[in-house]
Design a protein around this motif. Sequence first.
Motif, PDB file in Angstrom:
ATOM      1  N   TYR A  46     -91.634 -66.580  17.494  1.00 26.67           N
ATOM      2  CA  TYR A  46     -90.720 -66.311  18.593  1.00 26.67           C
ATOM      3  C   TYR A  46     -89.978 -65.044  18.203  1.00 26.67           C
ATOM      4  O   TYR A  46     -89.595 -64.871  17.045  1.00 26.67           O
ATOM      5  N   SER A  67     -91.821 -68.577  25.343  1.00 23.76           N
ATOM      6  CA  SER A  67     -91.246 -69.013  26.612  1.00 23.76           C
ATOM      7  C   SER A  67     -90.585 -70.393  26.578  1.00 23.76           C
ATOM      8  O   SER A  67     -89.929 -70.777  27.532  1.00 23.76           O
ATOM      9  N   ASP A  68     -90.727 -71.143  25.485  1.00 28.92           N
ATOM     10  CA  ASP A  68     -90.132 -72.478  25.415  1.00 28.92           C
ATOM     11  C   ASP A  68     -88.686 -72.358  24.948  1.00 28.92           C
ATOM     12  O   ASP A  68     -88.409 -72.101  23.775  1.00 28.92           O
ATOM     13  N   LYS A  69     -87.754 -72.557  25.853  1.00 29.19           N
ATOM     14  CA  LYS A  69     -86.327 -72.334  25.589  1.00 29.19           C
ATOM     15  C   LYS A  69     -85.779 -73.175  24.435  1.00 29.19           C
ATOM     16  O   LYS A  69     -84.789 -72.791  23.827  1.00 29.19           O
ATOM     17  N   LYS A  70     -86.419 -74.287  24.123  1.00 28.81           N
ATOM     18  CA  LYS A  70     -85.893 -75.131  23.047  1.00 28.81           C
ATOM     19  C   LYS A  70     -85.960 -74.431  21.686  1.00 28.81           C
ATOM     20  O   LYS A  70     -85.258 -74.814  20.762  1.00 28.81           O
ATOM     21  N   TRP A  71     -86.779 -73.381  21.557  1.00 22.60           N
ATOM     22  CA  TRP A  71     -86.906 -72.664  20.285  1.00 22.60           C
ATOM     23  C   TRP A  71     -86.020 -71.427  20.216  1.00 22.60           C
ATOM     24  O   TRP A  71     -85.939 -70.783  19.174  1.00 22.60           O
ATOM     25  N   SER A  90     -86.332 -64.667  32.629  1.00 27.03           N
ATOM     26  CA  SER A  90     -87.709 -65.059  32.960  1.00 27.03           C
ATOM     27  C   SER A  90     -88.601 -63.852  33.242  1.00 27.03           C
ATOM     28  O   SER A  90     -89.785 -63.876  32.929  1.00 27.03           O
TER      29      SER A  90
END
Length: 163
Positions: A46, A67-71, A90
């Motif tokens: 990331y 793109s995975d916001k949790k990371w 986005s």
Amino acid sequence: MYKLFTMALLAAALLITAPAASYAQGGTSRYKCMIQMTNYMGEGAYMVISLIDSKGKYDKTLYVLGSDKKWYKTLKEWYKFYSKKPSNISAITGASVTGGDRSVNVIDIESSKINAGYKIRFESAVEDKNYYVKDLEVPLTTEALSAKTEGTGFIRYVRFSPN
């Protein structure tokens, strides 16, 4: 007849180049940013590309790889900035990039920030591996934007080219 044909070609050329010219007049420069990763084993990195002001403070998020916001919280310094001033990223978010691969993205930079003391920072993190707050920093100068810059972590090097 020849004059009419020449004028038609000139008019067509102006129509094609007008959007690019108006974009440049708007004060923004577009650059292709090619990131070559080191060879490492593991998950995709990331990464965030940020504009840093002359005092070392975050000014703007230019691009996010992953793109995975949790990371996003693994990009610790940038996340502090982002969580205080959340914005819709986005349109400037793409896939993470894995070891040995390369990624090419287009970033927009305000022309007034070039040669004005700013830097472009590449921050990177990989799950169960290291986090690099300054994997790579590029002075935002005309000269530096035309050179290859070596990374210190997961990034082998970065090159910019006008788009």
